[in-house]
Design an enzyme around this catalytic site. Structure first.
Site, mmCIF file in Angstrom:
data_model
loop_
_atom_site.group_PDB
_atom_site.id
_atom_site.type_symbol
_atom_site.label_atom_id
_atom_site.label_comp_id
_atom_site.label_asym_id
_atom_site.label_seq_id
_atom_site.Cartn_x
_atom_site.Cartn_y
_atom_site.Cartn_z
ATOM 1 C CE LYS A 1 20.931 -4.036 21.979
ATOM 2 N NZ LYS A 1 21.884 -4.838 21.175
ATOM 3 C CB SER B 1 19.845 -7.937 19.678
ATOM 4 O OG SER B 1 21.058 -7.245 19.931
ATOM 5 C CB SER C 1 23.191 -7.227 17.610
ATOM 6 O OG SER C 1 22.638 -8.499 17.797
#
Ligand SMILES: [Mg+2]
Ligand SMILES: [Zn+2]
Lengths: 492, 95, 492
Positions: A78, A158, A182
């Site tokens: 990420k 997210s 998330s």
């Protein structure tokens, strides 16, 4: 040779150990898959050369017989994790061109175990969002589509780049972060497994901060075993993070397959929220039945302050974020927009560098901390947070884990909820309380919606009892036998 | 709490985010909506409840008084939009 | 409340005014590394070379506290006879400034590590005043901006960023510039005794923010102005005198004082407004979520208390009671730890008053004249003690001793050696002394005749005899014989 991207992380690990194929081959297969999947917009940066180099080094170590726990395994990272000498953006315009001179502790742990980095995954800007539509680099597309429809859906957020990449087989597993859901909500939206471990389990050092008291890293993977393997590598004490906990990391994989007989599973009655789709209700009921059939004891519990979790979260998280994001000022790194003086430079840089959702949350956070409002908002929210944590403590006197749905809906369409921030915030209704209490939570794919989209169930555990979560999650995984896959419509 | 445009302007100034005249009204609306929603907390009596200070029980970590970092001028300044002779450079600040 | 002293009042056009002063002193903790990072605190390094990624507020960086700094704060608190708070909290003070890379300063706002204490300041004329200490807290220093290198730019150096400071806040208990200066001197003395701050004002290790207000006698406190970062004791005095006069002028002209931050310009000798009023600060303090509360045990505090040195006030009291010194000598000797230790070494086993006379007299004068300190002094305590021994056992006279001392100071020789080598031993041989006396009397028959009526002339004869013996005759013996020979009654 079969398509190497079809293997799970555990199977790839075993295949590499048996020398059925090399990390170079495995990594090559993923690099090709990524190149063919640009439509999904999962990666902000692909580090193909670096990946091949790391794979080569892995193959050497395997040949010499000193392979690490993740030797040769290609992963996606990420873009909230700082990676040394590799562009790191947090999916924000304000971090334009930022190349960290350091490596986050979590990713360093992965490289120390021999993992290979494929690139940096897209996410909501500064991890603020539940649909991965706030990224400066554009929305991530969910590989799943509704039955008979080609409209584009969100992968959750997210960590939408992570969930989408794992679901579309663009990496063997991915790092992710979870501040209010998330990891778990995007896992639920994409038919993948995502675990947010206990606060303090994974180091936050080198991870771009959103809300420090809530942020926690974890993996998104194809199945529960892969999550257990990846979390074990990511986790661990770090003296550079004052909130990291000095506790040995167990061998989570060893928990899998252990019986859940006699396990007390709590069903929090307050999670039956108004307007919850009946198919989510039904999914939850099926989950209860599976665990019951496996010998678990089902107990109804009460978490009376559940309904206050979201509003207190939307005070605490923006408050911390407003301060954490003050360092993005155009002076030491990232975007700078010239101004007539220093204040003008700050204001222009931050107005242009932050997207609408980030600006909104920074403003809310600034407001609730400002003189005269601090007690009414921030202190109040932290009091409510204490009550929410106490609810969990009391529930865990009666039960070992809690079972709930992960999200109140399946994946929705791009643009469907962007007009109304509040409706977007409601996505996290089942996941946010877990962050407020600092507890571990895992999402397991458990079935399909009427429209053919994956739905997840969430297990919540006691602090540092990830092992029980993995054990129960594995039982659900076995019972659910979730084998559905998205059609590879995106392949170029 | 309903937020008016002046408050938005003041908050944006504190947060160092430029806001145009056209943005003020919609922002005031959005912020008011969110604040009205979070104010449901007021329905809960929290008298005497200690505000939470840490997500899990743990004690503060500390370090010894040892120099472990330094001589990183190039690394520290390499991402700077503007730097000179090892300094970060910003428009003149007048005191 | 203190009765105002007449000499402290400032006469305005409309009557007398009283000055009210409170000080916030920032004292740099004498630590090797910074408060929350491992970078060095050494003074005077090249720009940005003593900056870790934490100090530069790179994304994802986290603070870890330097425990030594905590101990020094506690130590200082104990030295100020202050309340030590076993639980304190680090807060973020949020504001934007180019030398504040995080966009917030980590400080302690609501719960400081040290609470109320007191400092007794010594003033001329045996006057002493107790100044209340409100609190002491730990916080980070900011970096440094250079404004005069370039017409349009400022240059930012973060070497100081993150250095540990103790902010020591006094009550508004001072009533004159003299008292404020004495307060800073005394505080510096205590800090140096404790070794918690080197007190070097030139290098910025000690800076004072001076809060100045004026009022009519017996009136409520007036509005105060804060003069920031005054870095010498002389400037503190000048800044107060100027600012008090300015405020009185404003008030007497019918104006009002606006609370503001001001800057002292030593060149112009005046204070100037620093930040415009519309920039009202709203620091949005909240507990730093990257850190946990700072918890000390009573045992830890007790251990620090047990290691405290004797502090100046106690030392002074002991010097007065045990050595019979005058309060003035005692005050002079305890102003620093080194001279006090030096004195005690000299006084050990000797006449303490004679030792004090020598240390505060010839010795201090020579140090000052030749630009030496106790540490670099060519005369050791042992050597000075030996010199005193030579006086007491009659080997040399006090007058010769002064000569011997100057020689010791010049070349570091032993006093006994100087006396031997230069033949300075006192003449105690009665016949030799008598012969000298007879010769002087014989040479001055007129004066000898007058001496019976003018006994004061004896002194003149002593001088003459000492001259002819190059000062080596024992002056007491000379005196006795002279009185007898001149026929002056020794009772005279
Ligand atoms: Mg202050
Ligand atoms: Zn301060």
């Amino acid at each position: 040779m079969t398509d190497l991207t079809r293997l799970t992380l555990a199977a790839a690990r075993d295949g590499l150990a048996k020398k059925d194929f090399t990390s170079g081959e495995l990594t090559g297969a993923y690099v090709s898959a990524i190149e063919a999947a640009s439509t999904l917009n999962t990666y902000i940066t692909v580090t193909a050369d670096k990946a091949r180099e790391m794979a080569r080094a892995s193959d050497e170590r395997i040949a010499k017989g000193d392979a690490g726990a993740l030797e040769g395994i290609p992963l996606g990272i990420k873009d909230l994790f700082c990676t040394k000498d590799v562009l790191t953006t947090a999916a924000s315009h304000i971090l334009d061109g930022f190349v960290p001179p350091y490596e986050s502790s979590v990713t360093q742990n992965l490289w120390n175990d021999g993992a290979v980095m494929l690139g940096k995954l897209n996410n909501d800007e500064f991890a603020m969002g539940s649909s991965n539509e706030t990224s400066f680099y554009g929305p991530v597309i969910n590989p799943w589509r509704r039955k008979g429809s080609d409209s584009k859906l969100v992968p959750g957020g997210s960590s939408g780049g992570s969930s989408s990449a794992v679901a579309a087989r663009l990496c063997l597993g991915a790092t992710a972060t979870d501040t209010g859901g998330s990891i778990r909500q995007p896992a639920s939206f994409t038919g993948t497994v995502g675990i947010k471990p206990t606060y303090g389990r994974c180091s936050r050092w080198g991870v771009v901060a959103f809300a420090s008291s809530l942020d926690q890293a974890g993996p998104i993977t194809r199945d529960v075993r892969d999550a257990a393997i990846l979390l074990r590598s990511m986790a661990g004490y770090d003296e550079k993070d004052s909130t990291s906990v000095d506790r040995a990391v167990p061998d989570y994989e060893a928990s899998l397959g252990q019986s859940v007989k006699g396990l007390r599973v709590g069903i929090p009655k307050e999670y039956r929220v108004e307007g919850m789709p009946s198919e989510i209700e039904a999914l939850w009921a099926r989950g209860i039945d599976w665990l019951k059939a496996a010998g678990a004891e089902i107990v109804e519990v009460s978490l009376p302050h559940t309904k206050y979790a979201l509003p207190s979260y939307y005070i605490i998280a923006p408050a911390e974020a407003s301060s954490n994001l003050a360092r993005y000022d155009g002076v030491r790194y990232g975007l700078r927009v010239a101004g007539k003086d220093i204040t003008d430079l700050y204001e222009r840089t931050r107005a242009e560098g932050f997207g609408a959702e980030v600006r909104r949350r920074v403003l809310i956070g600034t407001y609730v901390l400002s003189a005269g409002y601090y007690d009414a908002y921030y202190v109040k929210a932290q009091q409510v947070r204490a009550l929410i944590a106490r609810d969990f403590t009391q529930a865990f006197e009666k039960v070992d884990v809690l079972l709930t749905p992960t999200a109140p809906s399946a994946a929705f369409g791009i643009g469907e909820k962007t007009a109304d921030p509040l409706s977007m915030y409601l996505n996290d209704v089942f996941t946010v309380p877990v962050n407020l209490a600092g507890l571990p939570g895992i999402s397991i794919p458990a079935g399909l919606s009427g429209e053919g989209l994956p739905l997840g169930l969430q297990l919540i555990g006691r602090a540092f009892d990830e092992e029980t979560l993995f054990r129960a999650a594995h039982a659900i995984e076995q019972a659910a036998d979730f084998t559905a896959e998205p059609e590879a419509w995106w392949r170029a | 709490m309903s937020v008016d445009q002046n408050t938005v302007r003041r908050i944006a100034r504190l947060a160092r985010i430029a806001v145009t005249q056209e943005e003020l009204a919609p922002l005031a609306g959005e912020l008011s909506g969110i604040l009205a929603w979070v104010e449901q907390l007021n329905g809960l009596d929290t008298t005497g409840v200690e505000p939470m200070t840490s997500a899990v029980a743990m004690s503060l970590k500390s370090r010894e008084d040892v120099i472990t970092s330094g001589n990183l001028q190039a690394e520290v300044t390499r991402n700077a939009p503007l730097s000179e002779d090892g300094f970060f450079v910003v428009p003149k600040v007048v005191e | 409340m203190r009765e105002p002293r007449k000499e402290d009042l400032i006469e305005g056009a409309t009557g007398p005014w009283e000055i009210v002063l409170g000080l916030e002193v920032h004292a740099q903790v004498a630590s090797k590394a910074k408060l929350f990072s491992g970078a060095s605190t050494e003074f005077g390094a090249e720009p940005n070379t003593q900056v870790s990624f934490v100090d530069a507020a790179m994304p994802g960086m986290l603070p870890v506290i330097n425990w030594y700094c905590v101990e020094q704060a506690v130590r200082t608190g104990l030295g100020l006879k202050a309340q030590i708070n076993l639980r304190s909290v680090f807060d973020r003070k949020n504001y934007f400034y180019p030398d504040l890379p995080q966009g917030y300063q980590i400080s302690q706002f609501k719960y400081p590590v040290v609470g109320e204490g007191v400092i007794v300041i010594d003033l001329p004329g045996q006057r002493s005043v107790s100044v209340g200490i409100e609190r002491l807290h730990l916080e980070q220093d900011a970096g440094k901006s250079l404004h005069d290198q370039d017409p349009s730019n400022s240059f930012v150096d973060l070497n100081r960023s993150g250095v540990a400071l103790m902010e020591i806040v006094s009550r508004p208990d001072m009533r004159s510039a003299e008292e404020a200066q004495a307060y800073v001197r005394k505080l510096r003395t205590i800090l140096r005794y404790l070794g918690t701050c080197d007190g070097n004002m030139d290098e910025g290790s000690l800076r004072a923010d001076v809060n100045v207000s004026v009022r009519r006698i017996g009136a409520e406190l007036g509005t105060r102005c804060e003069i920031k970062n005054v870095n010498s004791i002389r400037f503190i005095g000048q800044a107060i005198e100027y600012e008090a006069r300015r405020q009185i002028d404003v008030l007497e002209d019918g104006g009002v004082i606006t609370q503001e931050t001001r800057l002292f310009d030593p060149r112009a000798g005046e204070t100037r407004s620093m930040r415009s009023k519309e920039e009202a600060h709203d620091y949005r303090y909240f507990p730093d979520p990257d850190l946990l509360p700072l918890v000390l045990t009573q045992n830890q505090v007790d251990a620090i208390a047990a290691s405290l040195p004797e502090l100046p006030d106690e030392k002074k009291a002991r010097f007065i009671s045990a050595y019979g010194l005058s309060p003035y000598d005692a005050t002079v000797l305890v102003a620093e730890r080194a001279p006090a230790d030096f004195y005690e070494a000299v006084a050990k086993g000797r006449d303490p008053k004679l030792a004090a006379n020598w240390v505060t007299g010839d010795f201090f004068a020579a140090l000052a004249r030749e630009g030496f300190t106790i540490e670099t002094s060519p005369v050791s305590a042992e050597a000075l003690g030996q010199l005193i021994d030579l006086i007491v056992d009659g080997t040399i006279s006090g007058r010769i001793a002064k000569q011997v001392f100057e020689k010791m100071f010049k070349d570091g020789r032993d006093p006994a050696k100087i006396v031997e080598e230069e033949g300075l031993r006192q003449v105690t041989d009665l016949s030799a002394i008598e012969a000298s006396i007879d010769a002087v009397i014989a040479a001055n028959p007129d004066k000898a005749a007058q001496a019976k009526d003018k006994p004061n002339l004896a002194g003149w004869f002593v001088g003459q005899v000492m001259k002819t013996t190059s000062g080596k005759a024992n002056p007491q013996v000379v005196n006795e014989i002279l009185l007898r020979k001149l026929g002056i009654s020794s009772a005279g």
